[in-house]
Design an enzyme around this catalytic site. Structure first.
Site, PDB file in Angstrom:
ATOM      1  N   ASP A 149      -2.135   3.993  -3.988  1.00 28.28           N
ATOM      2  CA  ASP A 149      -3.030   3.039  -3.527  1.00 28.28           C
ATOM      3  C   ASP A 149      -2.438   1.882  -3.655  1.00 28.28           C
ATOM      4  OD1 ASP A 149      -4.750   2.634  -1.731  1.00 28.28           O
ATOM      5  OD2 ASP A 149      -6.301   1.708  -3.437  1.00 28.28           O
ATOM      6  N   ARG A 167      18.974  14.466  11.592  1.00 29.10           N
ATOM      7  CA  ARG A 167      19.026  16.324  11.678  1.00 29.10           C
ATOM      8  C   ARG A 167      19.811  15.786  10.261  1.00 29.10           C
ATOM      9  NH1 ARG A 167      17.718  20.157  16.337  1.00 29.10           N
ATOM     10  NH2 ARG A 167      17.912  21.177  14.643  1.00 29.10           N
ATOM     11  N   LYS A 206      -0.694  11.101   1.887  1.00 34.98           N
ATOM     12  CA  LYS A 206       0.443  10.256   0.343  1.00 34.98           C
ATOM     13  C   LYS A 206       0.439  10.506  -1.128  1.00 34.98           C
ATOM     14  CE  LYS A 206      -0.226   6.142   1.771  1.00 34.98           C
ATOM     15  NZ  LYS A 206      -1.032   6.233   2.747  1.00 34.98           N
ATOM     16  N   HIS A 214       1.040  -1.230   0.209  1.00 31.48           N
ATOM     17  CA  HIS A 214      -0.244  -0.046   0.191  1.00 31.48           C
ATOM     18  C   HIS A 214       0.991   1.061   0.032  1.00 31.48           C
ATOM     19  CE1 HIS A 214      -3.449   2.657   0.460  1.00 31.48           C
ATOM     20  NE2 HIS A 214      -2.808   3.143   1.550  1.00 31.48           N
TER      21      HIS A 214
END
Length: 329
Positions: free
Chosen positions: A186, A253, A168, A147
């Protein structure tokens, strides 16, 4: 191995075109078209036709070129058919004649008796073998369904994943608006080709270029943005995990610690992008794609930054800057 039983009839029905087309037709043994092809390899049966059946790879497709066909014609002139009968006693998926060559009548009759399909192609043996290997690398490739959304950004195949409703499809739609391409929305079907390449496409090719946008419904990307905004398949080169912002979680980071996820036995780079209001996800993903391209070219921004910091410390400028501060206030 393919997910479903692949038969000789499926081989005939493969939708291949251009330099991939096999140009196959059945010339005998149609009753055997439902026979399964279980091994994606080819065998040249010259030794078997001469009577040597030790280690005979009967479970492979048997390819007859000019040499094998000339030997069949020799057996026909000598009225020697025992080896042909022994040949068809083995569980052969099918026999394929290249160069549009024709089998002898005895060979055709034995094929009909044993219900072994005889196929014919106008390609040369070498060219046909190359095309069949390419076709089998796709048909028998390990695969699964996931998915998510698969997009191409600056030539990098990016698989967007995350829980339902994280954004998404909306992110992918903005990427398409910015000139990038959609592969599937999808339900994505990745498959492993050649053991080290993950190719992704829509699990259902008829609806893979449609997109569901909450509040808007189903839209057709190719109709809205043109055929230049879609592509049928793309190598998965990066996985982007979208997740809700968690203030208690320490996100990377610097980018020095690259994470990977194993997909069908292949390690794919993974980056986690926290989602919160105000963050421009498409721009972040574009930057990630360009950074991945730089890595593929041999340049790593995070490592280069780390080395520059170490050089700055070793040069003594860092100590001078620290001790040179006026702390009298």
């Amino acid at each position: 191995m393919a997910d479903k039983r692949f038969t000789v009839l499926d081989l005939l029905d493969l939708e291949l075109s251009g330099h991939d087309a096999l140009h196959l037709k059945c010339i005998a043994g149609r009753r055997g078209l439902p026979r399964a092809i279980t091994v994606p390899e080819i065998n040249r049966p010259g030794l078997a036709l001469s009577g040597f059946y030790e280690s005979f790879a009967s479970n492979r497709i048997q390819l007859f070129g000019r040499g094998e066909t000339a030997y069949l014609n020799r057996l026909h002139k000598e009225n020697s058919f025992d080896t042909i009968k022994t040949f068809f006693n083995s569980p052969i998926p099918c026999c394929i004649f290249t160069y549009n060559l024709e089998p002898t009548e005895e060979f055709r009759e034995e094929a009909e008796k044993s219900a072994c399909p005889l196929l014919q192609s106008d390609l040369t043996s070498t060219e046909f073998s190359n095309r069949l290997v390419r076709a089998f690398s796709n048909v028998f490739a390990p695969r699964k369904t996931l998915h998510g959304v698969l997009v191409e950004v600056y030539g990098i195949g990016i698989f967007l994943t995350g829980h339902s409703g994280v954004g998404k499809s909306e992110t992918a739609l903005e990427l398409v608006e910015r000139g990038h391409r959609l592969v599937a929305d999808d339900v994505v079907e990745p498959r492993c080709v050649n053991g080290n390449i993950i190719l992704g496409r829509g699990a259902n090719t008829l609806i893979s270029h449609h997109m569901e946008i909450r509040g808007l419904g189903i839209i057709n990307i190719s109709q809205l943005y043109g055929v230049g905004a879609i592509r049928d398949q793309k190598e998965v080169q990066m996985i982007v995990q979208l997740e809700d912002w968690d203030s208690s979680k320490a996100y990377d980071r610097l980018g020095t610690d690259q994470k990977y996820k194993e997909l069908l036995g292949v390690k794919i780079p993974v980056i986690e992008i926290p989602v919160r209001p105000g963050r421009n996800l498409p721009i972040i993903i574009e930057a990630a794609a360009m950074n991945e391209r730089l890595k593929n070219m041999g340049y790593n921004s995070a490592k280069d930054f780390n080395q520059n910091v170490l050089k700055w410390i070793e040069s003594g400028e860092a100590q001078a800057a620290y001790y040179g501060n006026d702390d009298s206030y």
